[in-house]
Scaffold this motif. Structure first.
Motif, PDB file in Angstrom:
ATOM      1  N   ASN A   1       0.837  -1.157   0.140  1.00  0.00           N
ATOM      2  CA  ASN A   1      -0.114  -0.090  -0.042  1.00  0.00           C
ATOM      3  C   ASN A   1       1.002   1.353   0.124  1.00  0.00           C
ATOM      4  O   ASN A   1       1.876   1.239   0.668  1.00  0.00           O
ATOM      5  N   PHE A   2       0.421   2.342  -0.783  1.00  0.00           N
ATOM      6  CA  PHE A   2       1.200   3.516  -0.874  1.00  0.00           C
ATOM      7  C   PHE A   2       0.171   4.811  -0.446  1.00  0.00           C
ATOM      8  O   PHE A   2      -1.053   4.632  -0.796  1.00  0.00           O
ATOM      9  N   PHE A   3       0.712   5.587   0.425  1.00  0.00           N
ATOM     10  CA  PHE A   3      -0.036   6.922   0.327  1.00  0.00           C
ATOM     11  C   PHE A   3       0.505   8.187  -0.157  1.00  0.00           C
ATOM     12  O   PHE A   3       1.649   8.150  -0.155  1.00  0.00           O
ATOM     13  N   PHE A   4      -0.310   8.602  -1.025  1.00  0.00           N
ATOM     14  CA  PHE A   4       0.107   9.792  -1.894  1.00  0.00           C
ATOM     15  C   PHE A   4      -0.485  11.035  -1.278  1.00  0.00           C
ATOM     16  O   PHE A   4      -1.796  11.163  -1.023  1.00  0.00           O
ATOM     17  N   TYR A   5       0.463  12.028  -1.036  1.00  0.00           N
ATOM     18  CA  TYR A   5      -0.088  13.290  -0.596  1.00  0.00           C
ATOM     19  C   TYR A   5       0.273  14.444  -1.468  1.00  0.00           C
ATOM     20  O   TYR A   5      -0.319  15.761  -1.210  1.00  0.00           O
TER      21      TYR A   5
ATOM     22  N   ILE B   1      -7.410   0.567 -10.466  1.00  0.00           N
ATOM     23  CA  ILE B   1      -6.708   0.947  -9.288  1.00  0.00           C
ATOM     24  C   ILE B   1      -7.508   1.218  -7.924  1.00  0.00           C
ATOM     25  O   ILE B   1      -8.611   1.780  -8.318  1.00  0.00           O
ATOM     26  N   LYS B   2      -6.890   0.456  -6.952  1.00  0.00           N
ATOM     27  CA  LYS B   2      -7.926   0.629  -5.760  1.00  0.00           C
ATOM     28  C   LYS B   2      -7.385   1.674  -4.989  1.00  0.00           C
ATOM     29  O   LYS B   2      -6.297   1.649  -4.346  1.00  0.00           O
ATOM     30  N   PHE B   3      -8.084   2.587  -4.890  1.00  0.00           N
ATOM     31  CA  PHE B   3      -7.710   3.893  -3.973  1.00  0.00           C
ATOM     32  C   PHE B   3      -8.691   4.547  -3.324  1.00  0.00           C
ATOM     33  O   PHE B   3     -10.077   4.400  -3.690  1.00  0.00           O
ATOM     34  N   THR B   4      -8.510   5.109  -2.431  1.00  0.00           N
ATOM     35  CA  THR B   4      -9.369   5.553  -1.353  1.00  0.00           C
ATOM     36  C   THR B   4      -8.881   6.933  -0.759  1.00  0.00           C
ATOM     37  O   THR B   4      -7.609   7.072  -0.684  1.00  0.00           O
ATOM     38  N   SER B   5      -9.751   7.926  -0.426  1.00  0.00           N
ATOM     39  CA  SER B   5      -9.210   9.098   0.473  1.00  0.00           C
ATOM     40  C   SER B   5      -8.727   8.658   1.890  1.00  0.00           C
ATOM     41  O   SER B   5      -9.249   7.967   2.323  1.00  0.00           O
ATOM     42  N   GLU B   6      -7.507   9.173   2.245  1.00  0.00           N
ATOM     43  CA  GLU B   6      -7.135   9.054   3.552  1.00  0.00           C
ATOM     44  C   GLU B   6      -6.679  10.178   4.087  1.00  0.00           C
ATOM     45  O   GLU B   6      -6.270  11.119   3.479  1.00  0.00           O
TER      46      GLU B   6
ATOM     47  N   THR C   1      -2.455  15.466   7.199  1.00  0.00           N
ATOM     48  CA  THR C   1      -2.254  15.720   5.457  1.00  0.00           C
ATOM     49  C   THR C   1      -3.296  14.688   4.901  1.00  0.00           C
ATOM     50  O   THR C   1      -3.204  13.504   5.392  1.00  0.00           O
ATOM     51  N   ASP C   2      -3.958  15.428   4.072  1.00  0.00           N
ATOM     52  CA  ASP C   2      -4.965  14.814   3.282  1.00  0.00           C
ATOM     53  C   ASP C   2      -4.209  13.949   2.075  1.00  0.00           C
ATOM     54  O   ASP C   2      -3.141  14.548   1.522  1.00  0.00           O
ATOM     55  N   GLY C   3      -4.680  12.646   1.733  1.00  0.00           N
ATOM     56  CA  GLY C   3      -4.002  12.081   0.676  1.00  0.00           C
ATOM     57  C   GLY C   3      -4.819  10.923  -0.066  1.00  0.00           C
ATOM     58  O   GLY C   3      -6.049  10.765   0.305  1.00  0.00           O
ATOM     59  N   LEU C   4      -4.207  10.036  -0.767  1.00  0.00           N
ATOM     60  CA  LEU C   4      -4.816   8.893  -1.296  1.00  0.00           C
ATOM     61  C   LEU C   4      -3.976   7.694  -0.926  1.00  0.00           C
ATOM     62  O   LEU C   4      -2.991   7.603  -1.321  1.00  0.00           O
TER      63      LEU C   4
END
Length: 377
Positions: free
Chosen positions: A3-7, A27-32, A58-61
């Protein structure tokens, strides 16, 4: 899988699709959110970095289930930005990896704004990412990092192309690009195309092979002093005449330079006048927006005549040492300029274009002369 978190910029899904090489639906992605960290803008470019900061959020994906190939593509893309991977725990309890900047890599400023970035830079970044990811498996990330300034400049030209003024009265037919191969890339690039195009009878052509030299947009400006009725031209050695075997490889031309990413052609004209000739332009008159040679190159010219104060002392040798420029400026009367153009002694098309435009508009320009500086002879 990881899993990766993109900010930052990879929160922009079209860019994420380009980097991963697949559609958003795959692509499986959600807001985090990531607590105790802040995404900050950096002075060196239109992208952020993340830093530890107590109490910040920090908001991200969150992107889940990334394969080894996905991660290799991400590392290749992010490698140009000098980031390292670290594990974090997100607000929802998920563990993910995050790209952190190397210590001292960037100069942080204010909080980074995704929406502002999308408005100003997303289109350019996607065009640049298309080229960067085309080099995946062909070049190292370090090699791409060296080419990245010109990659972004070529991408900026593609953004500008969406706002071209020309085209009225011409066919707006179908283009079917079947294949693009990048035969060469460094400071410039050479693309080879296989394509079909709509014909004037409405049918599609047979597949044709074409090559195009891919470069940046450029701003070109001929300074004109309406009080003294003279212009400034610059002189420098040029590769085109050298490669052609011309007997004269130092050329007279307008002040010229590429339009950098995030810069308007007008801003580029003012900047280049200061860099190449050490002069300040007082106003710009648009002359033309034209391709240099549309049959073989993407190079696009924004040509101007500029009102300027051009006393005798205005000439000299200038240019940026960082670009190995050696540029000499000359003052030339309007009559001498036109005599040179009429005698076909000016081998630079933008210079000739600007000269004949000036001949057409000279009387109007002389009605509002700029503030003059006394001559020193």
């Amino acid at each position: 899988m990881k899993n990766f978190f993109f900010y930052g910029t990879l929160r922009h899904v079209p860019l994420l699709e380009i980097v991963l090489g697949r559609a958003a639906a795959d692509i499986k992605f959600t807001s985090e959110k990531l607590h105790d960290h802040a995404a900050l803008a950096v002075a060196e470019g239109p992208f952020p970095c993340v830093v530890e900061r107590a109490g910040a959020v920090t908001d991200g994906l969150l992107v889940e289930g990334l394969t080894d190939t996905d991660i290799a593509r991400l590392n290749f893309y992010e490698g140009s930005f000098d980031y390292d991977l670290h594990d974090v725990v997100l607000a929802g309890g998920q563990t993910a990896q995050v790209y952190f900047p190397a210590p001292g890599a960037w100069t942080t400023t204010d909080a980074w704004d995704l929406r502002a970035w999308e408005n100003d830079w997303a289109a350019l970044s996607c065009f640049a990412a298309d080229e960067v990811m085309d080099y995946f498996g062909k070049y190292t990330a370090a090699q791409v990092a060296k080419m990245f300034p010109m990659i972004r400049t070529r991408a900026a030209a593609m953004v500008n192309a969406a706002h071209s003024k020309h085209g009225a009265g011409t066919l707006h037919g179908a283009i079917d690009v079947q294949k693009i191969d990048r035969a060469y890339t460094n400071y410039f690039a050479l693309n080879e195309y296989k394509l079909r195009h709509e014909r004037f009878d409405g049918t599609m052509s047979q597949p044709v092979d074409r090559a195009v030299f891919v470069v940046s947009d450029a701003a070109l400006v001929l300074p004109y002093d309406p009080v003294r009725d003279r212009v400034m031209v610059v002189e420098q050695v040029r590769m085109g005449p050298i490669a052609r075997g011309d007997r004269s490889v130092w050329q007279f031309e307008p002040i010229a330079g590429r339009v950098d990413p995030g810069e308007t052609p007008q801003q580029a004209a003012h900047r280049e006048a200061a860099e190449e000739a050490g002069i300040v332009l007082q106003s710009l008159e648009p002359v033309a927006e034209v391709y240099a040679s549309p049959g073989c190159t993407t190079e696009f010219f924004y040509i101007y005549v500029a009102l300027a104060d051009l006393p005798d002392k205005a000439t000299g040798v200038a240019g940026l040492d960082s670009e190995n420029e050696d540029i000499r400026s000359h003052l030339m009367s309007f009559d001498a300029l036109m005599a040179m153009a009429d005698a076909q002694q000016a081998a630079n098309a933008p210079l000739v274009t600007a000269a004949y435009w000036l001949a057409r508009h000279r009387d109007r320009l002389r009605l509002v002369p700029p503030k003059a500086t006394p001559d020193i002879t």
